[in-house]
Design a protein around this motif. Structure first.
Motif, mmCIF file in Angstrom:
data_model
loop_
_atom_site.group_PDB
_atom_site.id
_atom_site.type_symbol
_atom_site.label_atom_id
_atom_site.label_comp_id
_atom_site.label_asym_id
_atom_site.label_seq_id
_atom_site.Cartn_x
_atom_site.Cartn_y
_atom_site.Cartn_z
ATOM 1 N N UNK A 95 0.774 -1.015 0.085
ATOM 2 C CA UNK A 95 0.276 -0.036 0.303
ATOM 3 C C UNK A 95 0.894 1.059 -0.092
ATOM 4 N N UNK A 96 1.985 1.684 0.060
ATOM 5 C CA UNK A 96 3.012 2.197 0.678
ATOM 6 C C UNK A 96 3.751 2.343 -1.048
ATOM 7 N N UNK A 97 3.738 3.884 -1.729
ATOM 8 C CA UNK A 97 3.975 4.259 -2.530
ATOM 9 C C UNK A 97 5.780 4.269 -2.704
ATOM 10 N N UNK A 98 6.283 2.993 -4.143
ATOM 11 C CA UNK A 98 7.479 3.303 -3.725
ATOM 12 C C UNK A 98 8.155 3.592 -4.797
ATOM 13 N N UNK A 99 7.441 3.917 -5.912
ATOM 14 C CA UNK A 99 8.245 4.652 -7.254
ATOM 15 C C UNK A 99 6.832 5.345 -7.446
ATOM 16 N N UNK A 100 6.296 6.459 -8.821
ATOM 17 C CA UNK A 100 5.665 6.827 -9.247
ATOM 18 C C UNK A 100 6.244 7.672 -10.634
ATOM 19 N N UNK A 101 5.334 7.154 -12.043
ATOM 20 C CA UNK A 101 6.529 6.836 -13.083
ATOM 21 C C UNK A 101 5.032 6.941 -14.039
ATOM 22 N N UNK A 102 6.208 7.818 -15.759
ATOM 23 C CA UNK A 102 5.212 8.772 -16.434
ATOM 24 C C UNK A 102 5.917 7.891 -17.794
ATOM 25 N N UNK A 103 5.053 7.310 -19.042
ATOM 26 C CA UNK A 103 5.569 7.227 -20.085
ATOM 27 C C UNK A 103 4.681 8.021 -21.141
ATOM 28 N N UNK A 104 5.340 8.253 -22.415
ATOM 29 C CA UNK A 104 5.146 8.797 -23.344
ATOM 30 C C UNK A 104 5.405 7.277 -24.465
ATOM 31 N N UNK A 105 4.014 6.695 -24.733
ATOM 32 C CA UNK A 105 3.783 5.845 -25.737
ATOM 33 C C UNK A 105 4.388 6.635 -26.967
ATOM 34 N N UNK A 106 4.412 6.376 -28.466
ATOM 35 C CA UNK A 106 3.970 6.386 -29.955
ATOM 36 C C UNK A 106 3.474 5.518 -30.955
ATOM 37 N N UNK A 107 1.844 5.823 -31.405
ATOM 38 C CA UNK A 107 1.560 3.926 -32.373
ATOM 39 C C UNK A 107 3.126 4.700 -33.359
ATOM 40 N N UNK A 108 3.226 4.036 -33.928
ATOM 41 C CA UNK A 108 4.675 4.085 -35.335
ATOM 42 C C UNK A 108 3.992 3.157 -35.967
ATOM 43 N N UNK A 109 3.737 3.316 -37.676
ATOM 44 C CA UNK A 109 4.065 1.892 -38.077
ATOM 45 C C UNK A 109 4.767 1.252 -38.763
ATOM 46 N N UNK A 110 4.607 0.258 -38.245
ATOM 47 C CA UNK A 110 5.315 -0.525 -38.769
ATOM 48 C C UNK A 110 6.676 -1.132 -39.912
ATOM 49 N N UNK A 111 6.124 -0.891 -40.619
ATOM 50 C CA UNK A 111 6.604 -0.899 -41.966
ATOM 51 C C UNK A 111 7.369 1.039 -42.330
ATOM 52 N N UNK A 112 7.062 1.959 -41.948
ATOM 53 C CA UNK A 112 7.966 3.468 -42.150
ATOM 54 C C UNK A 112 8.685 3.464 -40.922
ATOM 55 N N UNK A 113 7.896 2.550 -39.587
ATOM 56 C CA UNK A 113 8.840 3.230 -38.342
ATOM 57 C C UNK A 113 8.187 4.578 -37.893
ATOM 58 N N UNK A 114 7.571 5.769 -38.537
ATOM 59 C CA UNK A 114 7.088 6.643 -38.524
ATOM 60 C C UNK A 114 5.866 6.702 -37.095
ATOM 61 N N UNK A 115 5.936 7.971 -36.929
ATOM 62 C CA UNK A 115 4.666 7.912 -36.042
ATOM 63 C C UNK A 115 3.154 8.137 -36.538
ATOM 64 N N UNK A 116 1.856 6.888 -36.193
ATOM 65 C CA UNK A 116 0.657 6.878 -37.152
ATOM 66 C C UNK A 116 -0.454 7.007 -36.093
ATOM 67 N N UNK A 117 -1.808 7.386 -36.918
ATOM 68 C CA UNK A 117 -2.668 7.728 -35.608
ATOM 69 C C UNK A 117 -2.836 5.923 -35.358
ATOM 70 N N UNK A 118 -3.398 6.249 -33.819
ATOM 71 C CA UNK A 118 -3.938 4.886 -32.972
ATOM 72 C C UNK A 118 -4.891 4.312 -33.668
ATOM 73 N N UNK A 119 -5.125 3.924 -33.868
ATOM 74 C CA UNK A 119 -6.255 2.823 -34.575
ATOM 75 C C UNK A 119 -8.127 2.833 -33.715
#
Length: 136
Positions: A95-119
């Motif tokens: 019940x005690x907080x050992x850590x807090x965190x935040x991530x930003x994840x980006x959806x990418x097109x697997x072929x171009x490896x560029x950001x793409x809209x989240x389906x």
């Protein structure tokens, strides 16, 4: 909003530093375990279909985790954009907080490896689970 999304993660001997604390870098793997379970269970993605990459990771350490502790990672989505998603985490022990965190994840097109809209289907499932409003 649905029930809080949590994942229990085991402390393994290999996670420990010479002081018998979980090494700071291992916390990121605990976040990854929660994130991949969330994407599987909420967004209904199989691991081979996950097309998100980490764009940002921030961790604040509050107390050590040791062998014998039973950490739980709580995860929520705080922002869902067109191509990215911000996730917040709490790693808790008894019940005690050992850590807090935040991530930003980006959806990418697997072929171009560029950001793409989240389906739409993935975004809709996350919005429904989190109680988020649809983008205007």
């Amino acid at each position: 909003m649905s029930a809080e999304f949590t994942v229990d993660v085991p402390v393994r001997y290999r996670d420990l530093d010479p002081l018998n604390h979980v090494n700071h870098a291992v916390y990121a793997s605990y976040l990854e375990a929660a994130r991949t379970d969330y994407l599987r269970d909420v967004a209904e993605l199989h691991s081979e279909d996950i097309s998100f990459v980490i764009a940002n990771l921030e961790i604040s350490y509050e107390r050590p985790i040791r062998m014998g502790d039973e950490p739980t990672v709580a995860l929520s989505v705080s922002r869902l954009g067109e191509t990215s998603c911000t996730m917040r985490y709490e790693i808790r022990v008894d019940g005690d907080i050992a850590a807090t965190a935040e991530t930003t994840i980006v959806h990418v097109d697997p072929e171009t490896e560029r950001p793409s809209p989240i389906p739409d289907g993935i975004a809709d499932r996350i919005r429904a689970y989190e109680g988020l409003e649809a983008a205007a």
